[in-house]
Design a protein around this motif. Structure first.
Motif, mmCIF file in Angstrom:
data_model
loop_
_atom_site.group_PDB
_atom_site.id
_atom_site.type_symbol
_atom_site.label_atom_id
_atom_site.label_comp_id
_atom_site.label_asym_id
_atom_site.label_seq_id
_atom_site.Cartn_x
_atom_site.Cartn_y
_atom_site.Cartn_z
ATOM 1 N N GLN A 1 102.365 3.206 -51.337
ATOM 2 C CA GLN A 1 103.205 3.953 -50.478
ATOM 3 C C GLN A 1 104.159 4.284 -51.228
ATOM 4 O OE1 GLN A 1 104.254 0.897 -47.707
ATOM 5 N NE2 GLN A 1 102.036 0.467 -47.162
ATOM 6 N N ALA A 2 104.581 4.009 -52.345
ATOM 7 C CA ALA A 2 105.932 4.473 -52.918
ATOM 8 C C ALA A 2 105.714 5.884 -53.429
ATOM 9 C CB ALA A 2 106.133 3.563 -54.378
ATOM 10 N N GLY A 3 104.537 6.307 -53.899
ATOM 11 C CA GLY A 3 104.624 7.857 -54.269
ATOM 12 C C GLY A 3 104.788 7.858 -55.779
ATOM 13 N N GLY A 4 104.951 8.986 -56.366
ATOM 14 C CA GLY A 4 105.204 9.393 -57.616
ATOM 15 C C GLY A 4 106.526 8.991 -58.005
ATOM 16 N N PRO A 5 107.154 8.870 -59.242
ATOM 17 C CA PRO A 5 108.165 8.870 -59.575
ATOM 18 C C PRO A 5 109.295 10.062 -59.206
ATOM 19 C CG PRO A 5 107.098 8.217 -61.551
ATOM 20 C CD PRO A 5 105.981 8.701 -60.221
ATOM 21 N N ALA A 6 110.404 9.708 -58.802
ATOM 22 C CA ALA A 6 111.277 10.652 -58.446
ATOM 23 C C ALA A 6 111.879 11.645 -59.523
ATOM 24 C CB ALA A 6 112.401 10.321 -57.438
ATOM 25 N N LYS A 7 112.093 12.938 -59.454
ATOM 26 C CA LYS A 7 112.793 13.678 -60.382
ATOM 27 C C LYS A 7 114.113 13.656 -60.238
ATOM 28 C CE LYS A 7 108.788 17.181 -59.935
ATOM 29 N NZ LYS A 7 108.454 18.557 -59.662
ATOM 30 N N ASP A 8 114.627 14.251 -61.448
ATOM 31 C CA ASP A 8 116.170 14.009 -61.549
ATOM 32 C C ASP A 8 116.649 15.022 -60.282
ATOM 33 O OD1 ASP A 8 116.048 12.712 -63.707
ATOM 34 O OD2 ASP A 8 116.308 14.306 -65.099
ATOM 35 N N TRP A 9 117.787 14.407 -59.805
ATOM 36 C CA TRP A 9 118.756 14.924 -58.733
ATOM 37 C C TRP A 9 117.937 15.261 -57.566
ATOM 38 C CZ3 TRP A 9 123.499 14.583 -58.929
ATOM 39 C CH2 TRP A 9 124.297 14.683 -60.165
ATOM 40 N N ALA A 10 116.911 14.538 -57.162
ATOM 41 C CA ALA A 10 115.693 14.223 -56.151
ATOM 42 C C ALA A 10 116.878 14.027 -54.847
ATOM 43 C CB ALA A 10 114.728 13.559 -56.231
ATOM 44 N N SER A 11 116.617 14.526 -53.631
ATOM 45 C CA SER A 11 117.457 14.134 -52.451
ATOM 46 C C SER A 11 116.941 13.126 -51.805
ATOM 47 C CB SER A 11 117.756 15.498 -51.678
ATOM 48 O OG SER A 11 118.697 16.312 -52.453
ATOM 49 N N PHE A 12 117.707 12.110 -51.210
ATOM 50 C CA PHE A 12 117.121 10.895 -50.381
ATOM 51 C C PHE A 12 118.223 11.160 -49.090
ATOM 52 C CE2 PHE A 12 115.331 10.022 -54.520
ATOM 53 C CZ PHE A 12 114.090 10.003 -54.233
ATOM 54 N N THR A 13 117.697 10.402 -48.097
ATOM 55 C CA THR A 13 118.540 10.098 -47.026
ATOM 56 C C THR A 13 119.042 8.870 -47.094
ATOM 57 O OG1 THR A 13 117.247 11.622 -45.439
ATOM 58 C CG2 THR A 13 118.578 9.924 -44.478
ATOM 59 N N LEU A 14 120.324 8.681 -46.746
ATOM 60 C CA LEU A 14 121.149 7.309 -46.648
ATOM 61 C C LEU A 14 121.164 7.013 -45.488
ATOM 62 C CD1 LEU A 14 122.577 5.165 -48.504
ATOM 63 C CD2 LEU A 14 124.829 6.876 -48.245
ATOM 64 N N TYR A 15 120.468 5.913 -44.922
ATOM 65 C CA TYR A 15 120.493 5.371 -43.775
ATOM 66 C C TYR A 15 121.613 4.269 -43.641
ATOM 67 C CZ TYR A 15 115.746 7.452 -43.626
ATOM 68 O OH TYR A 15 114.713 8.206 -43.763
ATOM 69 N N GLU A 16 121.787 4.134 -42.283
ATOM 70 C CA GLU A 16 122.754 3.061 -41.932
ATOM 71 C C GLU A 16 122.834 1.725 -42.404
ATOM 72 O OE1 GLU A 16 126.216 4.182 -40.995
ATOM 73 O OE2 GLU A 16 125.555 6.027 -41.083
ATOM 74 N N ASP A 17 121.573 1.228 -42.046
ATOM 75 C CA ASP A 17 121.390 -0.130 -42.666
ATOM 76 C C ASP A 17 119.959 -0.280 -42.719
ATOM 77 O OD1 ASP A 17 120.168 0.093 -39.896
ATOM 78 O OD2 ASP A 17 121.975 -0.740 -38.917
ATOM 79 N N GLN A 18 119.433 -1.446 -42.894
ATOM 80 C CA GLN A 18 117.946 -1.692 -43.538
ATOM 81 C C GLN A 18 116.965 -1.472 -42.460
ATOM 82 O OE1 GLN A 18 117.255 -5.896 -44.971
ATOM 83 N NE2 GLN A 18 115.176 -5.150 -45.759
ATOM 84 N N ALA A 19 117.568 -1.855 -41.082
ATOM 85 C CA ALA A 19 116.449 -1.652 -39.757
ATOM 86 C C ALA A 19 116.413 -0.260 -39.629
ATOM 87 C CB ALA A 19 117.173 -2.234 -38.676
ATOM 88 N N THR A 20 117.518 0.750 -39.675
ATOM 89 C CA THR A 20 117.063 1.996 -39.327
ATOM 90 C C THR A 20 116.390 2.802 -40.570
ATOM 91 O OG1 THR A 20 119.342 2.235 -38.517
ATOM 92 C CG2 THR A 20 118.520 4.258 -39.174
#
Length: 560
Positions: free
Chosen positions: A267-286
């Protein structure tokens, strides 16, 4: 021959010999001393010019700590140059400093080279630059790459991560910055693996971009399927599944923090590249709810009020979570002139473990899930509202097999699931109120038949296993809310007064009904039922008196 008496004439001396004298002048050794001194001075001057290095210009926002001829430029506490002059820019908005660098620093003056003032700094993240209290303020130089350069803009603050620290950088997108700041830690399973380098606001999409740096060797923990959420240090939440209290380190309390989580392979997929973008969620449940997993949506409608049920509440199957409530809204049916409150839930099959092997090696798809649910509905599975937390009044959706309900024909395309009446305390109270209302309003003959049916319904509800589970959940919630109940103890007298009033009203109503119906010889069963209700009212009164004397019994139970 001379005459007698005369002196003889002197004989002239012979002619002296001629001496050959050279007319050339010889150079004295004294003249060599100034020449040697001049040569030495020239050589020293040439060495000085060679080792002097280039002249650069550094622009600062403020001139604090900058002094011409005294402020040094260092790297790793080794002197590389000195500030020669300090002046204001033409528009008086900046401070322009001219510095003379050493020859050894020439090849490091590139586009990526950074400068900043090192001075004592006190912040929420700690204290830095204490060595300058004794040695004085200086300018730190951090070498970088790129083309040669001689003009630089100094940083306003020291960088969180030095360029020589191994690791990788990533970008997080969020709608609100919250308590995050430069230097906020990044955690993975409670271990700090990086820091927040900075943040910026995008005018186009109005999103906040947060730059983080994950140190080596932890940068390999970030994969394409990784999730990030904000940690404010202390998190207290009260929902249908009870109270939750989470805390991080003291540094996180001051600066906030970011939590990194990477699911297991694949489920993790491949290693992320430099400066890859992710979403910052409010909490763990979200963050957990945003994972790409199969969700099968169903619709339910409950009789009566759904107060306390909110989106995000868990959906339980015999006490275990199998999904979440996605929406609760009010709808108006214009054709029937009726109001409906549909409740939409998402069943997540990944939360249900299967004990048999999948033939094709793939997870369940939506048709297979709907077939599974349809078979369970045919076997008597029904949904009901249940109390998730007595103190907050939060509700949840609970599924279980209800005996005595007619089976439903299976349908794999069915999007609505059958429901039954709730078995919590509110429903029991409403049923008791309906009994008392019918006692006062219905005629005698109809009263006896309707009262017996209602009491049988109440008896069935009281003996339901869901009531036992609700009471067990109530005990668990009370045990986890020990601290909160200390504050609510001040409101206990009003609660006891209310219980006493309910018991008194019920006692008066039942006495009236007993006096009205007690004279009939053919209504002995009804009289027995009314006596049981009378005993129940008396029990309410005893309970109110006991709670008034021992309020701690709500938390610790009844003690001898």
């Amino acid at each position: 021959m001379t005459e007698a008496g005369q002196q003889p004439l002197p004989i002239p001396p012979p002619h002296p010999p001629e001496v050959d004298v050279s007319t050339r002048r010889r150079l004295s050794f004294l003249w060599l001393l100034p020449l040697v001194a001049a040569l030495i001075a020239g050589w020293l001057g040439w060495r000085w010019l060679e080792e002097r290095g280039p002249q650069i210009v550094i622009t600062f926002q403020s001139g604090d700590g900058l002094e011409a001829g005294r402020t040094r430029i260092k790297h790793k506490n080794v002197e590389l140059g000195v500030i020669e002059s300090v002046r204001l820019s033409d528009d008086l908005s900046q401070v322009v400093a001219t510095a003379r660098m050493d020859r050894t620093a020439t090849r490091h003056l590139k586009d990526g080279t950074r400068f900043w003032v090192v001075a004592p700094r006190l912040g929420l993240g700690g204290v830095s630059g204490l060595s300058t209290v004794v040695s004085g303020t200086y300018v730190e130089m951090e070498p970088g790459g790129g083309d040669d350069r001689r003009e630089f803009d100094a940083l306003d603050e020291p960088p969180v991560i030095r360029a020589d620290v191994p690791g990788r950088s990533f970008n997080l997108k969020t709608e609100q910055l919250g308590s995050l700041a430069q230097g906020s830690p990044v955690y993975f399973r409670g271990v700090q693996v990086g820091e927040v380098m900075g943040y910026s606001l995008s005018p186009q999409d109005r999103m906040v971009s947060v730059s983080i740096f994950v140190r080596a060797p932890y940068e390999g923990l970030v994969h394409e399927g990784s999730r990030f959420w904000r940690s404010s240090g202390i998190q207290i939440s009260a929902g249908a599944d009870g109270f939750k209290f989470q805390t991080e380190s003291l540094k996180t309390l001051a600066l906030g923090g970011v939590v990194l989580e990477t699911p297991p392979d694949p489920q993790a997929g491949g290693p992320a590249k430099d400066w890859a973008s992710f979403t910052l969620y409010e909490d763990q449940a979200t963050a957990a709810a945003a994972r790409d997993r199969l969700r099968v949506r169903y619709r339910l409608e409950f009789a009566g009020s759904v107060q306390g049920l909110q989106a995000g509440a868990p959906v339980l199957m015999r006490g275990l979570t199998v999904g979440h409530v996605s929406a609760v809204r009010l709808e108006y049916d214009e054709a029937r002139q009726e109001l409906h409150i549909p409740v939409e839930i998402d069943i997540e099959p990944d939360l249900v473990a299967r004990t048999y092997a999948v033939i094709d090696g793939k997870p369940m798809d939506e048709p297979a899930v709907r077939t599974l649910i349809a078979v369970q509905v045919e076997k008597g599975m029904r949904g009901r509202l249940a109390s998730g937390n007595l103190l907050t009044g939060q509700k949840l959706v609970s599924f279980d097999y209800e005996p005595g309900h007619p089976p439903t024909a299976p349908g794999t395309e069915r999007s609505e699931l059958p429901t039954v009446a709730s078995s919590d305390i509110d429903s029991i109270t409403r049923s008791a109120g309906a009994v008392l209302d019918k006692v006062a309003a219905l005629p005698l003959d109809g009263l006896v038949a309707d009262l017996r049916g209602t009491l049988q319904s109440v008896t069935g509800v009281a003996g339901s296993p869901d009531l036992a589970r609700s009471l067990a959940a109530l005990a668990k919630a009370l045990g986890s809310a020990d601290v909160l109940m200390r504050d609510t103890g001040r409101q206990l007298p009003e609660l006891v007064k209310s219980l006493r009033g309910v018991a008194t009203a019920a006692q008066g109503t039942l006495n009236s009904a007993n006096g009205l119906l007690g004279g009939g010889g053919g209504q002995a069963d009804l009289s027995g039922v009314l006596r049981q209700l009378n005993d129940a009212a008396r029990s309410f009164r005893v309970l109110a008196d006991y709670l008034e004397r021992h309020p701690e019994a709500l938390l610790r139970g009844k003690t001898p």
